[in-house]
Motif scaffolding. Sequence first.
Motif, PDB file in Angstrom:
ATOM      1  N   VAL A  18     139.953  35.145   5.719  1.00  0.00           N
ATOM      2  CA  VAL A  18     139.150  34.604   4.615  1.00  0.00           C
ATOM      3  C   VAL A  18     138.437  33.330   5.082  1.00  0.00           C
ATOM      4  N   CYS A  19     139.159  32.457   5.762  1.00  0.00           N
ATOM      5  CA  CYS A  19     138.568  31.203   6.259  1.00  0.00           C
ATOM      6  C   CYS A  19     137.448  31.472   7.264  1.00  0.00           C
ATOM      7  N   ILE A  20     137.665  32.432   8.162  1.00  0.00           N
ATOM      8  CA  ILE A  20     136.646  32.765   9.161  1.00  0.00           C
ATOM      9  C   ILE A  20     135.391  33.298   8.479  1.00  0.00           C
ATOM     10  N   MET A  21     135.561  34.202   7.519  1.00  0.00           N
ATOM     11  CA  MET A  21     134.395  34.755   6.816  1.00  0.00           C
ATOM     12  C   MET A  21     133.649  33.666   6.053  1.00  0.00           C
ATOM     13  N   LEU A  22     134.374  32.771   5.402  1.00  0.00           N
ATOM     14  CA  LEU A  22     133.720  31.674   4.682  1.00  0.00           C
ATOM     15  C   LEU A  22     132.926  30.798   5.646  1.00  0.00           C
ATOM     16  N   ARG A  56     127.864  28.749   7.469  1.00  0.00           N
ATOM     17  CA  ARG A  56     127.208  28.089   8.592  1.00  0.00           C
ATOM     18  C   ARG A  56     126.215  28.904   9.390  1.00  0.00           C
ATOM     19  N   GLN A  57     126.395  30.187   9.472  1.00  0.00           N
ATOM     20  CA  GLN A  57     125.477  30.972  10.297  1.00  0.00           C
ATOM     21  C   GLN A  57     124.263  31.369   9.477  1.00  0.00           C
ATOM     22  N   SER A  58     123.099  31.066  10.022  1.00  0.00           N
ATOM     23  CA  SER A  58     121.875  31.345   9.269  1.00  0.00           C
ATOM     24  C   SER A  58     121.297  32.726   9.564  1.00  0.00           C
ATOM     25  N   PHE A  87     145.730  29.263  14.538  1.00  0.00           N
ATOM     26  CA  PHE A  87     144.707  29.363  15.573  1.00  0.00           C
ATOM     27  C   PHE A  87     143.441  30.071  15.083  1.00  0.00           C
ATOM     28  N   PRO A  88     143.562  31.110  14.261  1.00  0.00           N
ATOM     29  CA  PRO A  88     142.335  31.636  13.654  1.00  0.00           C
ATOM     30  C   PRO A  88     141.663  30.618  12.714  1.00  0.00           C
ATOM     31  N   PHE A  89     142.458  29.758  12.065  1.00  0.00           N
ATOM     32  CA  PHE A  89     141.859  28.715  11.230  1.00  0.00           C
ATOM     33  C   PHE A  89     141.064  27.738  12.098  1.00  0.00           C
ATOM     34  N   LYS A  90     141.610  27.413  13.272  1.00  0.00           N
ATOM     35  CA  LYS A  90     140.862  26.558  14.218  1.00  0.00           C
ATOM     36  C   LYS A  90     139.561  27.241  14.637  1.00  0.00           C
ATOM     37  N   PHE A  91     139.634  28.554  14.833  1.00  0.00           N
ATOM     38  CA  PHE A  91     138.447  29.353  15.149  1.00  0.00           C
ATOM     39  C   PHE A  91     137.424  29.228  14.016  1.00  0.00           C
ATOM     40  N   ALA A  92     137.875  29.334  12.766  1.00  0.00           N
ATOM     41  CA  ALA A  92     136.988  29.177  11.608  1.00  0.00           C
ATOM     42  C   ALA A  92     136.383  27.769  11.585  1.00  0.00           C
ATOM     43  N   TYR A  93     137.200  26.770  11.887  1.00  0.00           N
ATOM     44  CA  TYR A  93     136.735  25.387  11.944  1.00  0.00           C
ATOM     45  C   TYR A  93     135.628  25.241  12.989  1.00  0.00           C
ATOM     46  N   ASP A  94     135.840  25.845  14.159  1.00  0.00           N
ATOM     47  CA  ASP A  94     134.834  25.793  15.224  1.00  0.00           C
ATOM     48  C   ASP A  94     133.548  26.515  14.829  1.00  0.00           C
ATOM     49  N   ASN A 103     129.651  24.893  14.224  1.00  0.00           N
ATOM     50  CA  ASN A 103     128.649  25.467  15.128  1.00  0.00           C
ATOM     51  C   ASN A 103     129.015  25.374  16.600  1.00  0.00           C
ATOM     52  N   VAL A 104     130.307  25.460  16.916  1.00  0.00           N
ATOM     53  CA  VAL A 104     130.723  25.470  18.314  1.00  0.00           C
ATOM     54  C   VAL A 104     130.307  26.794  18.956  1.00  0.00           C
ATOM     55  N   PHE A 105     130.405  27.874  18.174  1.00  0.00           N
ATOM     56  CA  PHE A 105     129.955  29.187  18.631  1.00  0.00           C
ATOM     57  C   PHE A 105     129.699  30.074  17.422  1.00  0.00           C
ATOM     58  N   VAL A 106     129.102  31.223  17.693  1.00  0.00           N
ATOM     59  CA  VAL A 106     128.729  32.181  16.645  1.00  0.00           C
ATOM     60  C   VAL A 106     129.714  33.340  16.670  1.00  0.00           C
ATOM     61  N   ALA A 107     130.057  33.828  15.495  1.00  0.00           N
ATOM     62  CA  ALA A 107     130.951  34.984  15.385  1.00  0.00           C
ATOM     63  C   ALA A 107     130.185  36.146  14.762  1.00  0.00           C
ATOM     64  N   ASN A 108     130.599  37.351  15.089  1.00  0.00           N
ATOM     65  CA  ASN A 108     129.926  38.535  14.564  1.00  0.00           C
ATOM     66  C   ASN A 108     130.404  38.812  13.147  1.00  0.00           C
ATOM     67  N   ILE A 109     129.488  38.769  12.202  1.00  0.00           N
ATOM     68  CA  ILE A 109     129.844  38.913  10.797  1.00  0.00           C
ATOM     69  C   ILE A 109     130.465  40.269  10.483  1.00  0.00           C
ATOM     70  N   VAL A 110     129.992  41.332  11.107  1.00  0.00           N
ATOM     71  CA  VAL A 110     130.536  42.667  10.826  1.00  0.00           C
ATOM     72  C   VAL A 110     131.982  42.755  11.310  1.00  0.00           C
TER      73      VAL A 110
END
Length: 190
Positions: free
Chosen positions: A74-78, A83-85, A21-28, A32-39
């Motif tokens: 690792v997948c989420i950070m990648l 993707r996030q500019s 499920f976190p991998f699905k989150f990374a996929y999303d 660009n389904v949503f933005v995640a906080n890098i920190v």
Amino acid sequence: MQITRKQELALWLSGLIGFAFPFKFAYDIYHNVFVANIVTWLLVLILDVVGLLIAVKEGNKRPYLQLGWAIAAVCIMLAILVRQSTFAIGWVEIASSLLCLLAVILWRTAGQHAAILGFTFQTLAVYVSFIPQAVNYWIKPEPSTWYLWFFTAIGCALAIYASPKKDMRHTFIPWGAFILNVAIMMLVLR
């Protein structure tokens, strides 16, 4: 300590859920389904990898949940990095990073004889690492992320069920993660 086949299956399933499920989150995030906080996710990555290494060092022969979390982080950070500019790092992120660092130092200096204290500070570090993402969700709830928080809580519950001992030393971190994920799920669904 021996565990039953059901417990072994539950541990394995907790690791699969901890990754899937976190991998699905990374996929999303990547799509660009949503933005995640890098920190938040950088701190989570660090804490998950350190937690996995410590679990293995302490003799955990089945750290499936920690392994799933570490690979997924690792997948989420990648996904975030690719993707996030834009990356917003403000006072919330700086304060959370410093508090997380303090919690990790306390966690690692608690000593072997203070396992519960160490687990408490590790859990505190994880909670603090989620403050930036929680602030973002407070400002702009992301109901579409419910699955991440819900199924991660389920994975934690499976790890608690499968634990060979139900004492604090063996279940503290899954309980802490369970509570955190339920709280964030409630935040995104409000």
